[in-house]
Design a protein around this motif. Sequence first.
Motif, PDB file in Angstrom:
ATOM      1  N   VAL A 299      85.022  86.193  32.143  1.00  0.00           N
ATOM      2  CA  VAL A 299      84.812  85.207  33.215  1.00  0.00           C
ATOM      3  C   VAL A 299      83.551  85.573  33.998  1.00  0.00           C
ATOM      4  O   VAL A 299      83.398  86.722  34.441  1.00  0.00           O
ATOM      5  CB  VAL A 299      86.033  85.172  34.173  1.00  0.00           C
ATOM      6  N   GLU A 300      82.654  84.576  34.163  1.00  0.00           N
ATOM      7  CA  GLU A 300      81.404  84.858  34.859  1.00  0.00           C
ATOM      8  C   GLU A 300      81.677  85.196  36.325  1.00  0.00           C
ATOM      9  O   GLU A 300      82.594  84.630  36.937  1.00  0.00           O
ATOM     10  CB  GLU A 300      80.498  83.622  34.770  1.00  0.00           C
ATOM     11  N   GLY A 301      80.902  86.106  36.869  1.00  0.00           N
ATOM     12  CA  GLY A 301      81.032  86.431  38.303  1.00  0.00           C
ATOM     13  C   GLY A 301      82.066  87.501  38.580  1.00  0.00           C
ATOM     14  O   GLY A 301      82.365  87.787  39.742  1.00  0.00           O
ATOM     15  N   GLN A 302      82.637  88.090  37.552  1.00  0.00           N
ATOM     16  CA  GLN A 302      83.556  89.205  37.754  1.00  0.00           C
ATOM     17  C   GLN A 302      83.418  90.182  36.592  1.00  0.00           C
ATOM     18  O   GLN A 302      82.817  89.855  35.573  1.00  0.00           O
ATOM     19  CB  GLN A 302      85.006  88.708  37.873  1.00  0.00           C
ATOM     20  N   GLY A 303      83.956  91.379  36.767  1.00  0.00           N
ATOM     21  CA  GLY A 303      83.885  92.381  35.694  1.00  0.00           C
ATOM     22  C   GLY A 303      82.579  93.144  35.715  1.00  0.00           C
ATOM     23  O   GLY A 303      82.139  93.611  36.768  1.00  0.00           O
ATOM     24  N   PHE A 304      81.936  93.232  34.545  1.00  0.00           N
ATOM     25  CA  PHE A 304      80.722  94.049  34.418  1.00  0.00           C
ATOM     26  C   PHE A 304      79.588  93.579  35.333  1.00  0.00           C
ATOM     27  O   PHE A 304      79.255  92.385  35.355  1.00  0.00           O
ATOM     28  CB  PHE A 304      80.204  94.008  32.965  1.00  0.00           C
ATOM     29  N   ASN A 305      79.013  94.525  36.045  1.00  0.00           N
ATOM     30  CA  ASN A 305      77.773  94.329  36.790  1.00  0.00           C
ATOM     31  C   ASN A 305      77.789  93.159  37.771  1.00  0.00           C
ATOM     32  O   ASN A 305      76.758  92.530  38.002  1.00  0.00           O
ATOM     33  CB  ASN A 305      76.603  94.175  35.810  1.00  0.00           C
ATOM     34  N   SER A 306      78.941  92.829  38.328  1.00  0.00           N
ATOM     35  CA  SER A 306      78.992  91.788  39.353  1.00  0.00           C
ATOM     36  C   SER A 306      79.451  92.446  40.648  1.00  0.00           C
ATOM     37  O   SER A 306      79.903  93.588  40.651  1.00  0.00           O
ATOM     38  CB  SER A 306      79.993  90.708  38.934  1.00  0.00           C
ATOM     39  N   ASN A 307      79.318  91.715  41.751  1.00  0.00           N
ATOM     40  CA  ASN A 307      79.768  92.282  43.035  1.00  0.00           C
ATOM     41  C   ASN A 307      81.250  92.038  43.258  1.00  0.00           C
ATOM     42  O   ASN A 307      81.859  92.670  44.107  1.00  0.00           O
ATOM     43  CB  ASN A 307      78.966  91.678  44.189  1.00  0.00           C
ATOM     44  N   ASP A 308      81.810  91.070  42.524  1.00  0.00           N
ATOM     45  CA  ASP A 308      83.224  90.702  42.734  1.00  0.00           C
ATOM     46  C   ASP A 308      84.060  91.052  41.499  1.00  0.00           C
ATOM     47  O   ASP A 308      83.522  91.269  40.412  1.00  0.00           O
ATOM     48  CB  ASP A 308      83.329  89.195  42.983  1.00  0.00           C
ATOM     49  N   ASN A 309      85.359  91.021  41.704  1.00  0.00           N
ATOM     50  CA  ASN A 309      86.247  91.242  40.563  1.00  0.00           C
ATOM     51  C   ASN A 309      87.607  90.601  40.854  1.00  0.00           C
ATOM     52  O   ASN A 309      87.947  90.325  42.004  1.00  0.00           O
ATOM     53  CB  ASN A 309      86.417  92.733  40.270  1.00  0.00           C
ATOM     54  N   ALA A 310      88.349  90.344  39.798  1.00  0.00           N
ATOM     55  CA  ALA A 310      89.743  89.897  39.914  1.00  0.00           C
ATOM     56  C   ALA A 310      90.518  90.784  38.953  1.00  0.00           C
ATOM     57  O   ALA A 310      90.086  90.989  37.814  1.00  0.00           O
ATOM     58  CB  ALA A 310      89.870  88.437  39.516  1.00  0.00           C
TER      59      ALA A 310
END
Length: 401
Positions: A356-367
């Motif tokens: 999912v874009e915007g989470q996980g690797f190298n992002s500022n957010d996560n779920a």
Amino acid sequence: MQTLAGKKILLGISGGIAAYKCAELTRRLIERGAQVQVVMTHAAKEFITPLTMQAVSGRPVSDSLLDPAAEASMGHIELAKWADLVLLAPATADLIARMSAGMGNDLLTTLVLATDAPIAVSPAMNQQMYLNIATQENIATLARRGMSIWGPAAGEQACGDVGPGRMLEPMQLVSHCEAFFADKPLEGKSVVITAGPTREAIDPVRYISNHSSGKMGFALAEAAQKLGAQVTLIAGPVSLTTPQGVERINVDSAQNMHAKAMEQAAKHNVFIGCAAVADYRPEVIAEQKIKKTDDSDQMSITMVKNPDIIASVASMKEARPFTVGFAAETQDVEHYARTKLAKKNLDMICANDVSVEGQGFNSNDNAITVYWKEGKQSLTLASKQQIAQQIMASIAEKLEA
Ligand code: PMT
């Protein structure tokens, strides 16, 4: 949320350009339920008026040691005893030097000497002044005496210089205050966390790696430290600043990370494997740079399995820490996460859908969904700092149970 309800914060402002941020800082502290008593040095009043600070704090500003009227209302000793926390922001090089020397030549430094409340110092000054050995030694002296040093940040400065010396932003100082007053359920516990990618060398100049930035693991380290834990961070190659109070061990390859993890695991109560460890490495690392050849359009590299770090920790027979893994999945998240939980003999696993874009690797957010044998907990999309706080709170609960 009233995270600072009833907390009495004595805000000491000294004469630096960052003093203008104190109005915002005071508002945000009061918004969270704190009572703020402002004390200003003579020079601070050149940067922000006492009237402004009185208006935002709702209390008359204290600024003089020798004012009979002020002493008659709340004298300096009373003021020193009133505080739950003394926050010095901005703390100039001059204020820091006077505190380091133990001087009491104005109201603020006298209060610092007279208080038994914890003291937090937020340095703010020109980068050259901050880096000056005298300032560095003075700050080290204050830290040695048990004062918390919050910041500074690095970046562009009011004078045009670029470097360390910017006061932390008001909301960063608010977060520090919240963490300071928060419950410390991990007090007396120690946590070791792996973070970032590993690099598996092919030859002296090339390697195989992945997109892990280390942000999730570093956020966990910061959150654990704020909950009172002693934290060791085993970090792959990332360009992140070590959270304050955290011990960092730098590694590169999976084998290297495995060795450090096995050295540290038995010394800690909790082990968290957040690193994106390469499952395989080249069987042979070429001694010299591999050359392009004209006779073939293909090349192959034989890969061999790396040790599974978290499985090694979880299978320890003695002094096994509470072991928490991560699962980076792109499909069937619950199935694969639960399989890893069981197969690697983990106590908990934090699964993220990295497709999912915007989470996980190298992002500022996560779920994340946290799974353990008897249950699960969903942590909806939020900053990695917020997710880390929730994961650490969940670990603290399980350690208590
Ligand atoms: O670093 P960021 O950019 O902030 O990104 C965060 C993250 C996506 C890397 C993080 O949230 C995450 O999911 N980390 C685990 C990544 C991973 O390697 O997952 P995995 O499903 O392949 O591995 C499962 C678990 O085994 C992990 O705890 C991993 O650390 C561990 N492992 C894997 C292989 C190996 N040889 N040794 C291990 O210990």
